[in-house]
Design a protein around this motif. Structure first.
Motif, short mmCIF file in Angstrom:
data_model
loop_
_atom_site.label_atom_id
_atom_site.label_comp_id
_atom_site.label_asym_id
_atom_site.label_seq_id
_atom_site.Cartn_x
_atom_site.Cartn_y
_atom_site.Cartn_z
N UNK A 84 0.44 -46.79 -6.99
CA UNK A 84 0.43 -45.84 -8.09
C UNK A 84 1.53 -44.81 -7.87
N UNK A 85 2.07 -44.28 -8.95
CA UNK A 85 3.22 -43.38 -8.86
C UNK A 85 2.82 -42.02 -8.33
N UNK A 86 3.78 -41.32 -7.76
CA UNK A 86 3.53 -40.03 -7.12
C UNK A 86 4.76 -39.14 -7.29
N UNK A 87 4.55 -37.89 -7.67
CA UNK A 87 5.62 -36.91 -7.72
C UNK A 87 5.63 -36.18 -6.38
N UNK A 88 6.70 -36.35 -5.62
CA UNK A 88 6.73 -35.77 -4.28
C UNK A 88 7.24 -34.35 -4.26
N UNK A 89 8.05 -33.96 -5.25
CA UNK A 89 8.57 -32.61 -5.25
C UNK A 89 9.65 -32.42 -6.29
N UNK A 90 10.27 -31.25 -6.24
CA UNK A 90 11.30 -30.91 -7.22
C UNK A 90 12.49 -30.24 -6.57
N UNK A 91 13.67 -30.53 -7.09
CA UNK A 91 14.93 -29.94 -6.64
C UNK A 91 15.55 -29.24 -7.83
N UNK A 92 15.89 -27.98 -7.63
CA UNK A 92 16.46 -27.15 -8.70
C UNK A 92 17.80 -26.64 -8.20
N UNK A 93 18.86 -26.91 -8.95
CA UNK A 93 20.17 -26.53 -8.45
C UNK A 93 21.18 -26.33 -9.56
N UNK A 94 22.18 -25.53 -9.26
CA UNK A 94 23.30 -25.33 -10.18
C UNK A 94 24.11 -26.62 -10.29
N UNK A 95 24.82 -26.75 -11.42
CA UNK A 95 25.63 -27.95 -11.60
C UNK A 95 27.07 -27.63 -12.02
N UNK A 96 27.51 -26.41 -11.80
CA UNK A 96 28.85 -25.99 -12.24
C UNK A 96 29.90 -26.99 -11.76
N UNK A 129 10.04 -47.31 -16.86
CA UNK A 129 9.47 -45.98 -16.69
C UNK A 129 9.95 -45.04 -17.80
N UNK A 130 11.21 -45.16 -18.18
CA UNK A 130 11.72 -44.33 -19.26
C UNK A 130 10.92 -44.53 -20.54
N UNK A 131 10.66 -45.78 -20.89
CA UNK A 131 9.91 -46.05 -22.12
C UNK A 131 8.47 -45.55 -22.00
N UNK A 132 7.90 -45.66 -20.82
CA UNK A 132 6.55 -45.12 -20.62
C UNK A 132 6.54 -43.61 -20.85
N UNK A 133 7.53 -42.92 -20.29
CA UNK A 133 7.62 -41.47 -20.49
C UNK A 133 7.82 -41.15 -21.96
N UNK A 138 0.66 -41.13 -14.79
CA UNK A 138 -0.11 -42.21 -15.40
C UNK A 138 0.63 -43.55 -15.33
N UNK A 139 1.83 -43.52 -14.77
CA UNK A 139 2.63 -44.74 -14.65
C UNK A 139 1.98 -45.68 -13.63
N UNK A 140 1.89 -46.95 -13.97
CA UNK A 140 1.19 -47.90 -13.11
C UNK A 140 1.99 -48.44 -11.95
#
Length: 284
Positions: A1-13, A100-104, A176-178
């Motif tokens: 089953x899918x799992x969100x492990x974390x998030x990365x937030x950063x500038x993209x200049x 996964x894109x289509x599921x989202x 909810x992704x399988x």
């Protein structure tokens, strides 16, 4: 089953991309920013995510002022970086995850959002720079990409609350992704900056630090300002904080901040990097 492990937030200049291309990571001007990625590299090496869901803003590569979707989600098997004139030649392709894109897409539509679906899509520095920062020197990217573009260019812009709700809908879809993929979420852009007009070069460290201090424990604090407030506070391009707000929504309630780095200036931008761990690590 899918799992969100974390998030990365950063500038993209794009100046960061040029610094990478020129090997300036240890230059005194750039080193404080690049040093902020040591914990990110450690986190990615330990977690080994399979997919990166990236909230970002397109800079006229796919969409221009005559056709500007509020939200757009890529559903392509592969994405290529195309430089918009900054001289950043990152040629490695980004493998997609169409299923996964289509599921989202299906799930966010069920949540009453109306994204543009893109079965063919290019990505610009808003994706390319963060990927190069996170996986420097790799022959191929170890994650599959699901890009989600948010309009931060052509008014009317989506509200912070709407972006946060979109992120929450995307988070529910991932959980909810399988499949068995481990997912890392990105929010790219900002922080405060303005590229044009009388306020060109505008940086608001107070607002930036407000966002950084509340991102993990109280993301709803960032919703108190509407988009025009954010433009006033952070500059016309500082409204890219909407991408961070959406990504934070995707992570859900309980997160733990593993690292935070803030450096002023990078070019004419307040640059930051934040690493959040999903402390719940909810399995669908």
């Amino acid at each position: 089953m899918s799992q969100i492990c974390g998030g990365i937030f950063t500038s993209h200049v794009p100046g960061i991309g040029n610094a990478i291309a020129k090997g300036l990571q240890q230059d005194p001007y750039w080193k404080p920013f690049f040093d902020g990625f040591a914990p990110v590299h450690k986190f990615l090496a330990e977690e080994k995510p399979d997919v990166a869901v990236v909230f970002y803003n397109d800079h006229g590569l796919n969409f221009f002022l005559d056709k500007m979707p509020t939200f757009a989600i890529g559903a392509a098997p592969e994405y290529k970086h195309e430089d918009e004139g900054w001289g950043i030649a990152f040629e490695r392709p980004y493998p997609g995850h169409p299923d996964l894109s289509w599921h989202i897409i299906e799930q966010v539509v069920a949540s009453e959002f109306d994204p543009v679906t893109c079965q063919s899509m290019l990505v610009d520095h808003a994706v390319a720079v963060p990927f190069e920062l996170c996986w420097p020197g790799s022959d191929a990217f170890p994650v599959k990409l699901v890009p989600i573009a948010i309009n931060t260019v052509q008014h009317p812009l989506p509200s912070p609350k709407r972006c946060h709700e979109l992120g929450k809908a995307v988070g529910r879809a991932i959980e909810s992704w399988g499949g068995e993929e481990k997912v890392v979420v990105f929010g790219t852009g900002g922080l405060s900056h303005q590229l044009e007009g009388e306020r060109a070069g505008h940086i608001n460290t107070d607002y930036d630090k407000f966002c950084l201090s509340n991102l993990a424990p109280d993301p709803e604090a960032l919703l108190q300002h509407d988009t025009l407030d954010i433009v006033e506070l952070a500059g016309s391009q500082g409204v890219e904080i909407l991408n961070w707000i959406a990504a934070r929504g995707a992570l859900g309630g309980k997160v733990r901040e593993l690292a935070s780095n803030y450096h002023v200036p990078i070019s004419n931008t307040a640059a930051a990097t934040v690493l959040l761990e999903n402390s719940e690590k909810v399995l669908a």
